[in-house]
Design a protein around this motif. Structure first.
Motif, mmCIF file in Angstrom:
data_model
loop_
_atom_site.group_PDB
_atom_site.id
_atom_site.type_symbol
_atom_site.label_atom_id
_atom_site.label_comp_id
_atom_site.label_asym_id
_atom_site.label_seq_id
_atom_site.Cartn_x
_atom_site.Cartn_y
_atom_site.Cartn_z
ATOM 1 N N ALA A 54 0.837 -1.208 0.000
ATOM 2 C CA ALA A 54 0.000 0.000 0.000
ATOM 3 C C ALA A 54 0.870 1.255 0.000
ATOM 4 O O ALA A 54 0.582 2.221 -0.722
ATOM 5 C CB ALA A 54 -0.940 -0.007 1.200
ATOM 6 N N LEU A 55 1.940 1.248 0.780
ATOM 7 C CA LEU A 55 2.830 2.411 0.835
ATOM 8 C C LEU A 55 3.499 2.673 -0.512
ATOM 9 O O LEU A 55 3.685 3.832 -0.909
ATOM 10 C CB LEU A 55 3.880 2.234 1.939
ATOM 11 N N ALA A 63 3.654 10.926 -6.124
ATOM 12 C CA ALA A 63 4.587 11.445 -7.133
ATOM 13 C C ALA A 63 3.847 11.808 -8.415
ATOM 14 O O ALA A 63 4.088 12.873 -9.002
ATOM 15 C CB ALA A 63 5.686 10.425 -7.412
ATOM 16 N N ALA A 64 2.931 10.943 -8.857
ATOM 17 C CA ALA A 64 2.184 11.210 -10.090
ATOM 18 C C ALA A 64 1.296 12.445 -9.955
ATOM 19 O O ALA A 64 1.089 13.179 -10.923
ATOM 20 C CB ALA A 64 1.325 9.993 -10.463
ATOM 21 N N ALA A 65 0.786 12.704 -8.756
ATOM 22 C CA ALA A 65 -0.051 13.887 -8.512
ATOM 23 C C ALA A 65 0.786 15.151 -8.424
ATOM 24 O O ALA A 65 0.249 16.247 -8.371
ATOM 25 C CB ALA A 65 -0.865 13.695 -7.238
ATOM 26 N N GLY A 66 2.120 14.987 -8.370
ATOM 27 C CA GLY A 66 3.004 16.143 -8.260
ATOM 28 C C GLY A 66 3.077 16.698 -6.855
ATOM 29 O O GLY A 66 3.482 17.838 -6.649
ATOM 30 N N ALA A 67 2.685 15.900 -5.863
ATOM 31 C CA ALA A 67 2.623 16.363 -4.480
ATOM 32 C C ALA A 67 3.825 15.912 -3.651
ATOM 33 O O ALA A 67 3.777 15.950 -2.432
ATOM 34 C CB ALA A 67 1.331 15.889 -3.836
ATOM 35 N N GLY A 68 4.890 15.485 -4.301
ATOM 36 C CA GLY A 68 6.093 15.104 -3.563
ATOM 37 C C GLY A 68 6.528 13.692 -3.874
ATOM 38 O O GLY A 68 5.811 12.932 -4.515
ATOM 39 N N GLU A 69 7.697 13.373 -3.396
ATOM 40 C CA GLU A 69 8.276 12.055 -3.654
ATOM 41 C C GLU A 69 8.156 11.120 -2.459
ATOM 42 O O GLU A 69 8.321 9.923 -2.598
ATOM 43 C CB GLU A 69 9.765 12.203 -4.023
ATOM 44 N N GLU A 70 7.858 11.657 -1.295
ATOM 45 C CA GLU A 70 7.833 10.849 -0.085
ATOM 46 C C GLU A 70 6.384 10.548 0.318
ATOM 47 O O GLU A 70 5.497 11.375 0.145
ATOM 48 C CB GLU A 70 8.529 11.600 1.058
ATOM 49 N N GLU A 125 -0.913 19.216 3.573
ATOM 50 C CA GLU A 125 -0.850 18.133 2.584
ATOM 51 C C GLU A 125 -1.732 18.425 1.371
ATOM 52 O O GLU A 125 -1.305 18.264 0.226
ATOM 53 C CB GLU A 125 -1.281 16.801 3.219
ATOM 54 N N LEU A 126 -2.973 18.840 1.626
ATOM 55 C CA LEU A 126 -3.900 19.060 0.520
ATOM 56 C C LEU A 126 -3.585 20.339 -0.251
ATOM 57 O O LEU A 126 -3.849 20.419 -1.447
ATOM 58 C CB LEU A 126 -5.340 19.049 1.032
ATOM 59 N N SER A 127 -2.992 21.331 0.401
ATOM 60 C CA SER A 127 -2.550 22.533 -0.317
ATOM 61 C C SER A 127 -1.495 22.151 -1.342
ATOM 62 O O SER A 127 -1.505 22.625 -2.484
ATOM 63 C CB SER A 127 -1.974 23.577 0.649
ATOM 64 N N SER A 128 -0.594 21.295 -0.943
ATOM 65 C CA SER A 128 0.440 20.796 -1.849
ATOM 66 C C SER A 128 -0.194 20.082 -3.039
ATOM 67 O O SER A 128 0.189 20.293 -4.196
ATOM 68 C CB SER A 128 1.325 19.832 -1.060
ATOM 69 N N LEU A 129 -1.186 19.251 -2.758
ATOM 70 C CA LEU A 129 -1.875 18.509 -3.815
ATOM 71 C C LEU A 129 -2.627 19.464 -4.748
ATOM 72 O O LEU A 129 -2.536 19.339 -5.972
ATOM 73 C CB LEU A 129 -2.851 17.500 -3.193
ATOM 74 N N VAL A 130 -3.354 20.418 -4.190
ATOM 75 C CA VAL A 130 -4.127 21.359 -5.010
ATOM 76 C C VAL A 130 -3.195 22.214 -5.866
ATOM 77 O O VAL A 130 -3.457 22.440 -7.051
ATOM 78 C CB VAL A 130 -5.050 22.230 -4.125
#
Length: 176
Positions: A54-55, A63-70, A125-130
């Motif tokens: 799952a992780l 990563a695909a969403a562009g929200a980071g690598e970790e 977290e969600l700000s990064s995603l948005v």
């Protein structure tokens, strides 16, 4: 139609809101603030195979969403209970994925709920995603925050005045 959405669209927004409300409560209970601060909890040294699977999926999605690598700490901590991690992650993918609304709209709705619930962890977290998913810059983020602020105040006032919706006796078909 309300907000130009069908009943399915309204239901989808309600699903996002319910899910993010639960996430924010869990993040607060875990003492999460943002990456690197996991409160009194520690991540499992060696996640069980089901959790590791799952992780890995979460890492690829992030990563695909562009929200980071970790993998965000919320998910790493849930690895203590692989079934809970898998169930929560499955729901997260479902409610934030495209349905009647696209992923960008669902991400904005999720951020709005995190703002309303005042969750520092999920707002970050969600700000990064948005920002990544919607290509939002500061002006768009302020506009979204302004809309949240505006409607939270309307809801607070209406609740405080105990105002009825005025359409309690209407059926769903009347909203088309």
């Amino acid at each position: 139609m309300r907000l130009g959405l069908t009943e399915r669209g309204i239901t989808e927004i309600l699903g996002v809101a319910e899910h993010v409300a639960g996430l924010t409560a869990a993040a607060a209970a875990l003492g999460l603030v943002r990456e690197g601060d996991a409160g009194a909890l520690s991540e499992p040294a060696e996640p069980e195979p089901a959790a590791a699977e799952a992780l890995a999926e979460i890492a690829a999605w992030t990563a695909a969403a562009g929200a980071g690598e970790e993998v965000p700490s919320f998910w790493r901590l849930l690895a203590h209970r692989p079934r809970l991690l898998a169930a929560t992650w499955g729901k997260h993918r479902l409610v934030l994925g495209a349905g009647e609304l696209d992923e960008a709209a669902n991400s904005c709705a999720a951020l709005a709920v995190a703002c309303f619930r005042q969750s520092p962890y999920w707002v970050a977290e969600l700000s990064s995603l948005v920002r990544a998913r919607c290509a939002f810059e500061d002006p768009q983020m302020v506009e979204l925050a302004g809309a949240v602020m505006h409607y939270v105040s309307f809801n607070t006032i209406a609740h405080g005045m105990r105002l009825a919706a005025g359409h309690d006796d209407m059926e769903a078909a009347a909203f088309h």
